[in-house]
Structure formats: C-alpha cells, structure tokens
Design a protein around this motif. Structure first.
Motif, PDB file in Angstrom:
ATOM      1  N   LEU A  62      51.916-100.101  13.010  1.00 57.34           N
ATOM      2  CA  LEU A  62      51.222 -99.076  13.797  1.00 57.34           C
ATOM      3  C   LEU A  62      50.307 -98.250  12.904  1.00 57.34           C
ATOM      4  CD1 LEU A  62      54.197 -97.948  16.050  1.00 57.34           C
ATOM      5  CD2 LEU A  62      52.201 -99.286  16.788  1.00 57.34           C
ATOM      6  N   ASN A  63      50.793 -97.883  11.715  1.00 58.81           N
ATOM      7  CA  ASN A  63      49.957 -97.134  10.773  1.00 58.81           C
ATOM      8  C   ASN A  63      48.735 -97.941  10.366  1.00 58.81           C
ATOM      9  OD1 ASN A  63      51.674 -94.919  10.799  1.00 58.81           O
ATOM     10  ND2 ASN A  63      52.840 -95.610   9.031  1.00 58.81           N
ATOM     11  N   LEU A  64      48.920 -99.230  10.119  1.00 57.63           N
ATOM     12  CA  LEU A  64      47.789-100.088   9.747  1.00 57.63           C
ATOM     13  C   LEU A  64      46.779-100.197  10.891  1.00 57.63           C
ATOM     14  CD1 LEU A  64      49.651-102.918   7.798  1.00 57.63           C
ATOM     15  CD2 LEU A  64      48.075-101.222   6.835  1.00 57.63           C
ATOM     16  N   LEU A  65      47.266-100.311  12.115  1.00 60.90           N
ATOM     17  CA  LEU A  65      46.360-100.377  13.266  1.00 60.90           C
ATOM     18  C   LEU A  65      45.553 -99.087  13.401  1.00 60.90           C
ATOM     19  CD1 LEU A  65      48.625-102.116  15.929  1.00 60.90           C
ATOM     20  CD2 LEU A  65      46.499-103.026  14.971  1.00 60.90           C
ATOM     21  N   CYS A  66      46.213 -97.942  13.209  1.00 59.88           N
ATOM     22  CA  CYS A  66      45.501 -96.660  13.288  1.00 59.88           C
ATOM     23  C   CYS A  66      44.453 -96.546  12.195  1.00 59.88           C
ATOM     24  CB  CYS A  66      46.490 -95.500  13.199  1.00 59.88           C
ATOM     25  SG  CYS A  66      47.492 -95.313  14.688  1.00 59.88           S
ATOM     26  N   THR A  67      44.817 -96.909  10.983  1.00 54.81           N
ATOM     27  CA  THR A  67      43.875 -96.854   9.857  1.00 54.81           C
ATOM     28  C   THR A  67      42.700 -97.792  10.091  1.00 54.81           C
ATOM     29  OG1 THR A  67      45.640 -96.261   8.325  1.00 54.81           O
ATOM     30  CG2 THR A  67      43.633 -97.173   7.361  1.00 54.81           C
ATOM     31  N   TRP A  68      42.978 -99.006  10.534  1.00 58.41           N
ATOM     32  CA  TRP A  68      41.909 -99.961  10.801  1.00 58.41           C
ATOM     33  C   TRP A  68      40.976 -99.419  11.879  1.00 58.41           C
ATOM     34  CZ3 TRP A  68      39.614-102.681  14.670  1.00 58.41           C
ATOM     35  CH2 TRP A  68      38.754-103.712  14.287  1.00 58.41           C
ATOM     36  N   GLY A  69      41.554 -98.832  12.932  1.00 53.40           N
ATOM     37  CA  GLY A  69      40.738 -98.271  14.009  1.00 53.40           C
ATOM     38  C   GLY A  69      39.835 -97.145  13.522  1.00 53.40           C
ATOM     39  N   GLU A  70      40.369 -96.272  12.659  1.00 48.94           N
ATOM     40  CA  GLU A  70      39.559 -95.175  12.118  1.00 48.94           C
ATOM     41  C   GLU A  70      38.430 -95.714  11.249  1.00 48.94           C
ATOM     42  OE1 GLU A  70      42.584 -92.833  10.237  1.00 48.94           O
ATOM     43  OE2 GLU A  70      43.376 -92.143  12.161  1.00 48.94           O
ATOM     44  N   GLN A  71      38.719 -96.732  10.451  1.00 45.71           N
ATOM     45  CA  GLN A  71      37.684 -97.338   9.611  1.00 45.71           C
ATOM     46  C   GLN A  71      36.639 -98.043  10.469  1.00 45.71           C
ATOM     47  OE1 GLN A  71      40.100 -99.761   7.026  1.00 45.71           O
ATOM     48  NE2 GLN A  71      40.547 -98.059   5.637  1.00 45.71           N
TER      49      GLN A  71
END
Length: 124
Positions: A91-100
């Motif tokens: 979930l953290n990786l998905l959020c980070t990817w989305g922000e990038q």
C-alpha cells in the motif's frame, strides 16, 4: 469446492483488494482504526452502501477487523487485521508511485489538483 486457477500471483491479490474503492479504504486504515463515518468523510464519492459492501468483503477475506463497542448509538471501528497489515508495504509503494506519477504528469503540463493527504488524514 471448485479448484481456483491463477495464471500469475497478482490475480489472487487483485481478487481480494482490487477495484476502485478497496485500496483507498485500506490506505486510510493503514495507520489507525476508523469509524464508517470517518471513512465516508475521507473518501469523497463513495456511497454508504458501497462502503458497507466493501468493508464486509474485506472483513470476510480477513483483511480488516470490525470492533463493535456496546454504546448507544453503537460505535463500530474498522482496522487492518494482522493479516491485512501484511499489505502495508504494498500500500505504501502504491501511494508513493501514485504521488510520483502525479508529479510526472504535472511536470508534463497536465492540470491535476491534489488534496494533500495531510488535509485528509494527518496520520499518513
């Protein structure tokens, strides 16, 4: 019981947490338990009916736990189960990817408005 067949492991993941709302619900539950009303406030656009359905499915699959406090009116909280917490890294990786991705698209000239997570949920 019929045998389930998956072609790739991600199919099993998407079967449990896929769709428009489940990943968003899970991201909101990563850091703290929330009541249904708090989830509705934090997830504009989701109806009470759909939220309830998604929460029931996540509870059925062992991803979240529901705790009912014996009060009037009843106080119900949802939190990630121990099993559900195993999704935190993803979930953290998905959020980070989305922000990038948003940053990349904005730099390319796309007009995107972001409600910063600290405005929605200060515990992110």
């Amino acid at each position: 019981m019929d045998e389930k067949i998956y072609n790739i492991g991600v199919e099993a993941t998407i079967e449990i947490i896929g769709g428009k709302w489940k990943p968003i619900i899970l991201c909101h539950l990563r850091n703290q338990p929330l009541r249904t009303s708090e989830l509705c406030q934090n997830i504009p656009g989701i109806s009470q009916k759909v939220l309830t359905q998604q929460l029931r499915e996540l509870e059925r699959d062992g991803i979240i736990n529901r705790k009912i406090y014996p009060e009037v009116p009843p106080h119900v909280e949802y939190r990630l189960s121990e099993y559900g917490q195993s999704l935190n890294q993803i979930l953290n990786l998905l959020c980070t990817w989305g922000e990038q991705n948003i940053d990349r698209r904005q730099q390319a000239g796309e007009s995107i408005k972001v409600l910063h997570h600290d405005q929605i949920n200060p515990l992110y």
